[in-house]
Design a protein around this motif. Structure first.
Motif, PDB file in Angstrom:
ATOM      1  N   VAL A 189     -10.903   4.368 -10.856  1.00  0.00           N
ATOM      2  CA  VAL A 189      -9.472   4.212  -9.909  1.00  0.00           C
ATOM      3  C   VAL A 189      -9.751   3.491  -8.472  1.00  0.00           C
ATOM      4  O   VAL A 189     -10.020   4.036  -7.580  1.00  0.00           O
ATOM      5  CB  VAL A 189      -8.757   5.813  -9.623  1.00  0.00           C
TER       6      VAL A 189
ATOM      7  N   THR B 296      -9.037   1.984  -5.497  1.00  0.00           N
ATOM      8  CA  THR B 296      -7.798   1.857  -4.524  1.00  0.00           C
ATOM      9  C   THR B 296      -8.587   1.980  -3.029  1.00  0.00           C
ATOM     10  O   THR B 296      -9.710   2.441  -2.868  1.00  0.00           O
ATOM     11  CB  THR B 296      -6.985   2.989  -4.691  1.00  0.00           C
ATOM     12  N   ASP B 297      -7.750   1.492  -2.037  1.00  0.00           N
ATOM     13  CA  ASP B 297      -8.358   1.595  -0.655  1.00  0.00           C
ATOM     14  C   ASP B 297      -7.872   2.730   0.183  1.00  0.00           C
ATOM     15  O   ASP B 297      -7.549   2.657   1.396  1.00  0.00           O
ATOM     16  CB  ASP B 297      -8.209   0.277   0.179  1.00  0.00           C
ATOM     17  N   ASN B 298      -7.338   3.768  -0.650  1.00  0.00           N
ATOM     18  CA  ASN B 298      -6.771   5.132   0.283  1.00  0.00           C
ATOM     19  C   ASN B 298      -7.797   6.213  -0.255  1.00  0.00           C
ATOM     20  O   ASN B 298      -7.813   6.577  -1.397  1.00  0.00           O
ATOM     21  CB  ASN B 298      -5.297   5.222  -0.316  1.00  0.00           C
TER      22      ASN B 298
ATOM     23  N   TYR C 276       2.391   1.563  -3.279  1.00  0.00           N
ATOM     24  CA  TYR C 276       1.635   2.280  -4.459  1.00  0.00           C
ATOM     25  C   TYR C 276       1.169   3.801  -4.114  1.00  0.00           C
ATOM     26  O   TYR C 276       1.232   4.428  -5.185  1.00  0.00           O
ATOM     27  CB  TYR C 276       0.391   1.240  -4.381  1.00  0.00           C
ATOM     28  N   PHE C 277       1.071   4.096  -2.824  1.00  0.00           N
ATOM     29  CA  PHE C 277       0.834   5.634  -2.642  1.00  0.00           C
ATOM     30  C   PHE C 277       1.832   6.297  -3.020  1.00  0.00           C
ATOM     31  O   PHE C 277       1.353   7.358  -3.916  1.00  0.00           O
ATOM     32  CB  PHE C 277       0.533   5.696  -1.314  1.00  0.00           C
TER      33      PHE C 277
ATOM     34  N   LEU D 142      -6.342   9.006  -2.212  1.00  0.00           N
ATOM     35  CA  LEU D 142      -6.322   9.091  -3.791  1.00  0.00           C
ATOM     36  C   LEU D 142      -7.647   8.896  -4.316  1.00  0.00           C
ATOM     37  O   LEU D 142      -7.606   9.491  -5.609  1.00  0.00           O
ATOM     38  CB  LEU D 142      -5.438   7.573  -4.087  1.00  0.00           C
ATOM     39  N   VAL D 143      -8.389   8.407  -3.691  1.00  0.00           N
ATOM     40  CA  VAL D 143      -9.635   7.963  -4.384  1.00  0.00           C
ATOM     41  C   VAL D 143     -10.451   9.704  -4.674  1.00  0.00           C
ATOM     42  O   VAL D 143     -10.952  10.024  -5.642  1.00  0.00           O
ATOM     43  CB  VAL D 143     -10.721   7.418  -3.554  1.00  0.00           C
TER      44      VAL D 143
ATOM     45  N   ARG E 159       0.735  -1.259  -0.076  1.00  0.00           N
ATOM     46  CA  ARG E 159      -0.051  -0.070   0.050  1.00  0.00           C
ATOM     47  C   ARG E 159       0.674   1.123   0.077  1.00  0.00           C
ATOM     48  O   ARG E 159       0.342   2.306  -0.769  1.00  0.00           O
ATOM     49  CB  ARG E 159      -0.955  -0.060   1.307  1.00  0.00           C
TER      50      ARG E 159
END
Length: 473
Positions: free
Chosen positions: A366, A368-370, A346-347, A373-374, A343
């Protein structure tokens, strides 16, 4: 046999009758369809039926409408799994639209009150909704309309529920009582089923796990996966349990039911192995403790220790203890945690691109689990400023309130919001059922502030002589 009445904690008063007739009719229809293997019929009938019941409750029994909405979020994925198991896997499943459709009925509240936004103090909600609609327009143009519309449901429904709860602040005591009842039973039911799910691995859950390829949850066998109970995945269930358990700590009335629900709830939360929600619950607990008076803190700590005494033995038994201990140990060795390292990598890789996303790509893309970023990728800077600007104003208002000490529910609502906010860099707690938790408790928390402020004004007016009342206007 004794003719003494059951304790109030265990009595279910199904009143008003017309509302419960509508709810139970939907329940019995679903049960018949599942038993008859008519899942394909239920695929369309369930969301339509849920919407019809929700519409009836919204206009006739608004307090029960809130409870019905929460149960739709809690149980709809479970209904989907049973229907698929009996009638064949459906992906996507229209059944999952039910909680969104029921919650979207609150668009009526927005439509009726939008011209009075400034006077009612609901501008922050409108700002966040504006940010969502901006991103929807971008997504509608750049992506397929269907993808944009489905994403709109996930973003918009939670904000609308919070807006609706805030706008109905005059009914705050009724909403408070309803939500306390819903969450104590919800934690009991979902927590108990989570234990069964982990130990037994029911066939419908295994069937769903195999067909969805939900490999991050684990393998489809007893003791082989992270539980998700009646919800659709592990993280939303863990977030719901964390919120419900914080709310239980503020409930001083239904003591027996509270203990049973707490044991089931904490066990279920541990079996999710969801570290972000564990941290969220801890942050919420610290918020709750810091907001109470000394005597209330002592009472809360004693209650918490009593619950832990009941829960800890379960967590120390095999095969529970080994996996729970392994998960807890990862907090002290994050450099060896592949999930955390992936994670973080990727961030770092995409954060630069996210910072330059002014217009945004539109909602619905997109994955993602952040949350950071979302928002930057989907909403862009334009949408994020509106969305987070509105949310920030509401959070500021929530922590300016002075209800600490005499309204434990309002304090717990604040703690639930904090438990969601601390997960923003790790998860996406603004969407779906997690978003409903965040925005719902944000709305009810500010409604509490508005209600108590109004009550103080009334008492002050009553205590003043008539010639000085105009000074308050």
């Amino acid at each position: 046999m004794s003719d003494r009445p059951l304790p109030s904690s265990f009595r279910l008063e199904l009143q008003p009758a017309p509302a419960w007739i509508a709810i139970l009719a939907l329940v019995f229809f679903c049960a018949l369809c599942i038993l008859a293997g008519a899942g394909k019929i239920l695929n369309l009938a369930f969301p339509v039926g849920a919407f019809a019941v929700g519409l009836f409750l919204y206009f006739r029994y608004p307090v029960l409408y809130i409870g019905f909405s929460w149960w739709m979020w809690f149980l709809t994925p479970f209904v989907r799994r049973l229907a698929d198991y009996r009638s064949g896997f459906s992906n996507p499943s229209p059944i999952l639209l039910a909680p969104f459709l029921v919650t979207l009925i609150t668009l009526t509240t927005l439509w009726q009150n939008l011209p009075k936004t400034h006077r009612q103090g609901s501008l922050p909600f409108v700002l966040s909704i504006a940010g969502i609609f901006y991103s929807f327009c971008v997504g509608f143009i750049s992506k397929t309309p269907v993808a944009a519309c489905l994403a709109l449901l996930e973003w918009l429904a939670p904000v609308l529920l919070g807006y609706h709860l805030f706008l109905n602040w005059r009914n705050y005591p009724d909403y408070r009582q309803n939500m306390q009842r819903v969450f104590i039973w919800g934690v009991l039911v979902m927590g108990f089923y989570a234990i069964i799910q982990y130990v037994v691995a029911p066939e419908w859950d295994r069937f769903w796990l195999i067909n969805t390829g939900f490999t991050t949850a684990g393998s489809p066998e007893p003791y082989g996966f992270r539980v998700w109970s009646t919800l659709n995945s592990t993280e939303p269930f863990a977030a719901t349990m964390a919120a419900g358990l914080l709310l239980l700590l503020s409930n001083h009335q239904q003591k027996v039911l509270k203990v049973l629900a707490s044991v089931a709830g904490y066990s279920g939360l541990l079996l999710t192995f969801a570290r972000s929600s564990w941290l969220g619950w801890l942050a919420g607990l610290l918020t709750l403790i810091s907001s109470l008076k000394p005597k209330q803190r002592i009472s809360l700590i004693i209650t918490l220790f009593a619950i832990l005494i009941l829960v800890i033995p379960l967590s120390t038994l095999e095969p529970f203890s080994e996996k729970i201990s392994e998960r807890l140990e990862t907090f002290s060795s994050l450099e060896d945690d592949n999930s955390f390292q992936n994670r973080q990598a990727y961030f770092k890789m995409v954060f630069g691109d996210a910072l330059t996303s002014v217009v945004g790509l539109g909602i619905g893309g997109v994955a993602t689990d952040n949350s950071i970023l979302v928002m930057l990728f989907q909403l862009g800077w334009i949408g994020t400023i509106f969305y987070m600007g509105g949310m920030s104003l509401l959070i500021f208002s929530l922590f300016q309130s002075s209800e600490v000490g005499f309204d434990p529910f309002a304090v717990a609502a604040r703690a639930v919001v904090v438990s969601a906010l601390v997960r923003l860099p790790i998860n996406v707690p603004m969407l779906g059922v997690s978003g409903t938790i965040l925005w719902g408790f944000l709305g009810i928390g500010i409604a509490a502030h508005q209600y108590h402020h109004h009550q103080r004004q009334i008492k002050l007016r009553e205590s003043l002589p008539p010639n000085k009342i105009n000074l308050l206007k």
